[in-house]
Design a protein around this motif. Structure first.
Motif, short mmCIF file in Angstrom:
data_model
loop_
_atom_site.label_atom_id
_atom_site.label_comp_id
_atom_site.label_asym_id
_atom_site.label_seq_id
_atom_site.Cartn_x
_atom_site.Cartn_y
_atom_site.Cartn_z
N ASN B 29 27.24 14.34 41.94
CA ASN B 29 26.77 13.98 40.89
C ASN B 29 26.93 14.26 39.66
OD1 ASN B 29 25.44 11.94 42.78
ND2 ASN B 29 23.72 13.31 42.85
N PHE B 30 27.32 13.38 38.68
CA PHE B 30 27.51 13.91 37.48
C PHE B 30 26.62 13.26 36.32
CE2 PHE B 30 31.55 13.93 39.83
CZ PHE B 30 31.75 15.21 39.81
N PHE B 31 26.58 13.93 35.13
CA PHE B 31 25.58 13.75 34.15
C PHE B 31 26.36 13.80 32.82
CE2 PHE B 31 22.56 13.96 30.70
CZ PHE B 31 21.32 13.40 31.25
N ASP B 32 26.51 12.52 32.07
CA ASP B 32 27.67 12.52 31.10
C ASP B 32 26.61 12.62 29.59
OD1 ASP B 32 29.23 12.31 28.69
OD2 ASP B 32 30.58 10.89 29.71
N PRO B 33 26.25 13.81 29.16
CA PRO B 33 25.46 13.72 28.01
C PRO B 33 25.83 13.22 26.70
CG PRO B 33 26.24 16.22 28.43
CD PRO B 33 26.96 14.97 29.21
N HIS B 34 27.00 12.69 26.61
CA HIS B 34 27.56 12.13 25.18
C HIS B 34 28.33 10.94 25.62
CE1 HIS B 34 28.82 13.03 20.90
NE2 HIS B 34 29.06 11.72 21.25
N VAL B 35 28.07 9.68 25.42
CA VAL B 35 29.14 8.72 25.87
C VAL B 35 28.48 7.29 25.16
CG1 VAL B 35 28.13 8.21 28.19
CG2 VAL B 35 30.22 7.30 27.65
N HIS B 36 29.39 6.74 24.46
CA HIS B 36 28.97 5.64 23.58
C HIS B 36 29.13 4.36 24.26
CE1 HIS B 36 28.10 8.32 20.25
NE2 HIS B 36 29.54 8.82 20.25
N MET B 37 28.17 3.96 25.27
CA MET B 37 28.67 2.61 25.84
C MET B 37 28.58 1.51 25.32
SD MET B 37 29.17 4.45 28.56
CE MET B 37 29.65 2.93 29.73
N THR B 38 27.96 1.39 24.05
CA THR B 38 27.97 0.06 23.20
C THR B 38 29.62 -0.35 23.22
OG1 THR B 38 26.12 0.97 22.23
CG2 THR B 38 27.48 -0.74 20.95
N SER B 39 30.53 0.85 22.97
CA SER B 39 31.66 0.36 22.83
C SER B 39 32.71 0.19 24.03
CB SER B 39 32.19 1.40 21.97
OG SER B 39 31.67 1.89 20.97
N ARG B 40 31.95 0.24 25.10
CA ARG B 40 32.72 0.20 26.45
C ARG B 40 32.34 -1.23 27.23
NH1 ARG B 40 36.34 4.32 25.75
NH2 ARG B 40 37.00 3.42 27.79
N THR B 41 33.29 -1.39 28.39
CA THR B 41 33.11 -2.47 29.13
C THR B 41 32.54 -2.46 30.45
OG1 THR B 41 35.29 -2.27 30.32
CG2 THR B 41 35.50 -3.40 28.21
N THR B 42 32.07 -3.55 31.17
CA THR B 42 31.38 -3.10 32.31
C THR B 42 32.37 -2.63 33.53
OG1 THR B 42 32.00 -5.52 32.74
CG2 THR B 42 29.86 -5.33 32.08
N ASP B 43 33.62 -2.75 33.19
CA ASP B 43 34.41 -2.26 34.22
C ASP B 43 34.28 -0.64 34.11
OD1 ASP B 43 35.64 -4.45 34.71
OD2 ASP B 43 37.67 -4.11 33.60
N ASP B 44 34.02 -0.12 32.88
CA ASP B 44 33.88 1.36 32.73
C ASP B 44 32.50 1.85 33.30
OD1 ASP B 44 36.05 1.70 31.08
OD2 ASP B 44 34.90 1.53 29.45
N TYR B 45 31.56 0.93 33.28
CA TYR B 45 30.15 1.17 33.76
C TYR B 45 30.59 1.13 35.56
CZ TYR B 45 26.52 1.09 30.22
OH TYR B 45 25.88 1.30 29.27
N GLN B 46 31.10 0.20 35.94
CA GLN B 46 31.40 0.11 37.66
C GLN B 46 32.42 1.47 38.06
OE1 GLN B 46 30.74 -2.61 39.97
NE2 GLN B 46 30.73 -0.59 40.93
N ALA B 47 33.46 1.89 37.04
CA ALA B 47 34.32 3.00 37.26
C ALA B 47 33.37 4.26 37.31
CB ALA B 47 35.19 2.99 36.52
N MET B 48 32.65 4.65 36.31
CA MET B 48 31.64 5.41 36.11
C MET B 48 30.66 5.82 37.41
SD MET B 48 30.89 5.17 32.25
CE MET B 48 29.76 6.62 31.82
N ALA B 49 30.22 4.48 37.82
CA ALA B 49 29.20 4.72 38.98
C ALA B 49 29.95 4.99 40.31
CB ALA B 49 28.51 3.47 39.24
#
Lengths: 234, 328
Positions: B29-49
């Protein structure tokens, strides 16, 4: 036009308090009552905002324990309204809103609108779920229509599910938008209060077009759409 | 924040056809304490998950061009605690944020004054885990003024502070940021100094602050360098983040760096501290992080399926096959 007599709102507030007394810790209940005294006394909205935001840190976010007779009493006082799957912080927030002084219409409406303006996700859910409990019900029609435009699924559910406000107060075009949006976002339309009662020719026609569009795209059609339009599935 | 706009150079060269393999760290499991998701796509969310990121913090920042009115700030802060939080939950990732006035826009003093007035309406919201990202960019007098005011706000609210250290004149800017925080009586353990490098890390750690590193191509840390930093300084009070935003950046920076650390012989316990645990320890001082929520946010969508059909509560995103040419 009203959803519930003022005396009914008062009685609902009493039922909510009874539930809170059983569910909240003594410390949390005392905290809430002290804060409400401050909220009621202030002219501005500082304490209101602080208490509203802070509540989940004091009350648990777990589901409320609701007795059958309480659920029944709520449905008697406001048909269609159900709080069975509410969380404790949500109920606490909404009960607090019910204690807001409502004598001065302008000030009352302004205070609640200011909460909407800076609401986070769960706050939005609580604010919209409370639509049938606010005073001056006509004042919230535009707000309700705005909420139906939300893309946040849980906010839509707060307006659509077990909430008698929209069926009672929305104009026909706005009501039809709510129903269409519910189908488009794959909501459980059985939970919409007034779905069958408010069916109308314009809605049937639009849903009829929607059926054709779905079929042309080789997509499935929810069985409830056929029921509402009284069409038989081809 | 980057970048050099040389698209010809960027688009030159062979297209990459290999795929990323993260099996070495699967199950972590990972925790990213600094990432500006407003500027990212749903593909990024899927890849991160998929890569194991279970929770993240989105600091309030500069959107790439300056805002001209207070309402833009209000809407931006509202979106961090509203729409973006929901978008993240659709992929089972718990979303937190830090709220603050960034250093660049602190230079518009007229607007900055108005922002300071509305900040108290947001910092006590659920899931707001600190004041951030604040600090220096050009190191102007206005930046210093609003940095100091926000430190006072954080002290009053008992919230952690996420400090952005400047790109230019970094070492002095970092020292100055820490000096001022101490001057205002803040406890270094409540402060996360971000965007460190080999030149700044020693002093940050020696003075008792948390040291965050941003793995970001070209302009910040590369992850091979990061491995060396962890080898040299150990895992204590060190955390990494992606700071992925609208520039060429990488929302998978943490899992990729975890793979690299593992291959370099860093222990799993130390990797966990740097990629998960330390960030939680630092920001949980806000009282706003409950690790059970990382699991609950996944469970909720599954358990709240309605009995008779596959409707998902709140609308969890269905997975799509990106490699299929069919879009249905």
């Amino acid at each position: 036009m009203i959803l519930a007599e003022l005396t009914h709102l008062k009685k609902l507030s009493d039922v909510f308090l009874q539930i809170l007394e059983r569910n909240l810790s003594t410390t949390a209940l005392t905290w809430l009552q002290q804060k409400i005294a401050l909220v009621v006394a202030e002219e501005k909205s500082v304490q209101l905002h602080l208490c509203f935001s802070h509540l989940p840190r004091i009350a648990s976010k777990g589901k409320i324990d609701l007795l059958d007779e309480e659920a029944f009493r709520i449905s008697e006082l406001m048909p269609g309204f159900m709080i069975n799957d509410w969380t404790l912080d949500k109920l606490s927030r909404i009960w607090m809103l019910m204690q807001l002084p409502s004598d001065h219409k302008e000030n009352y409406v302004k205070k609640i609108n200011s909460l909407f303006a800076t609401a986070e996700m769960n706050e939005q859910i609580a604010l919209y779920a409370a639509l049938p409990l606010y005073h001056y019900p006509e004042e919230w029609i535009t707000r309700c229509e705005e909420g139906i435009r939300s893309n946040i699924g849980t906010v839509l559910e707060a307006i659509m599910y077990h909430n008698p406000y929209p069926a009672k107060f929305l104009s026909q075009p706005a009501w039809n938008q709510l129903v269409l949006k519910a189908f488009f976002t794959e909501k459980d339309v059985h939970l919409i209060v007034g779905l069958n009662e408010r069916v109308n020719e314009a809605l049937k026609a639009t849903l009829g077009d929607y059926i054709k569009e779905r079929l042309a795209a080789n997509r499935t059609v929810a069985p409830e759409i056929y029921q509402l339009t009284q069409q038989t599935k081809p | 924040m980057c970048c050099n706009e040389n698209f010809e150079e960027r688009n030159k060269g062979e297209k990459i056809t290999t795929t990323l393999d993260l099996t070495e760290i699967s199950g972590m499991n990972f925790f990213d304490p600094h990432v500006h998701m407003t500027s990212r796509t749903t593909d990024d969310y899927q890849a991160m998950a998929d890569a194991g990121i279970v929770a993240l913090i989105e600091p309030a920042f500069w959107l790439g061009q300056p805002r001209t009115g207070i309402d833009s700030f209000i809407d931006y802060y509202s979106s961090l605690i509203g729409w973006e939080r929901f978008r993240s939950s659709q992929f089972g990732i718990k979303h937190y944020c830090t709220i603050g006035l960034n250093s660049r826009e602190a230079n518009n003093e007229k607007l900055a004054e108005q922002v300071m007035e509305i900040l108290p309406s947001f910092i006590f919201k659920e899931g707001v885990v600190g004041i951030g990202e604040i600090g220096f960019d050009d190191q102007t007098a206005a930046e210093e003024k609003y940095y100091r005011l926000q430190l006072e706000l954080a002290k009053e609210a008992g919230l952690p502070v996420q400090i952005h250290t400047p790109h230019r004149d970094k070492k002095k800017g970092t020292q100055r940021s820490m000096d001022i925080a101490i001057e205002h009586g803040l406890d270094p353990k409540m402060i996360i100094v971000d965007h460190n490098n080999e030149e700044t890390v020693k002093e940050v750690l020696d003075r008792g602050f948390w040291a965050a590193f941003t793995i970001y191509p070209f302009t910040k840390m590369g992850n091979e360098r990061m491995v060396e930093v962890v080898k040299q300084y150990g895992p204590e009070r060190i955390m990494i983040n992606s700071a992925a935003d609208w520039g060429i950046s990488d929302p998978l920076a943490i899992p990729k760096t975890a793979v690299l650390m593992k291959r370099s012989g860093i222990s799993l316990a130390d990797i966990e501290l740097v990629t998960y645990r330390n960030a939680i320890s630092a920001f949980a001082q806000s009282g706003q992080i409950d690790e059970h929520d990382f699991i609950k946010i996944k469970d909720i969508d599954q358990s709240q399926k309605f009995a008779s059909n596959s409707i998902l509560r709140g609308g969890q995103q269905p997975r799509i096959d990106k490699n299929s040419i069919i879009i249905s």
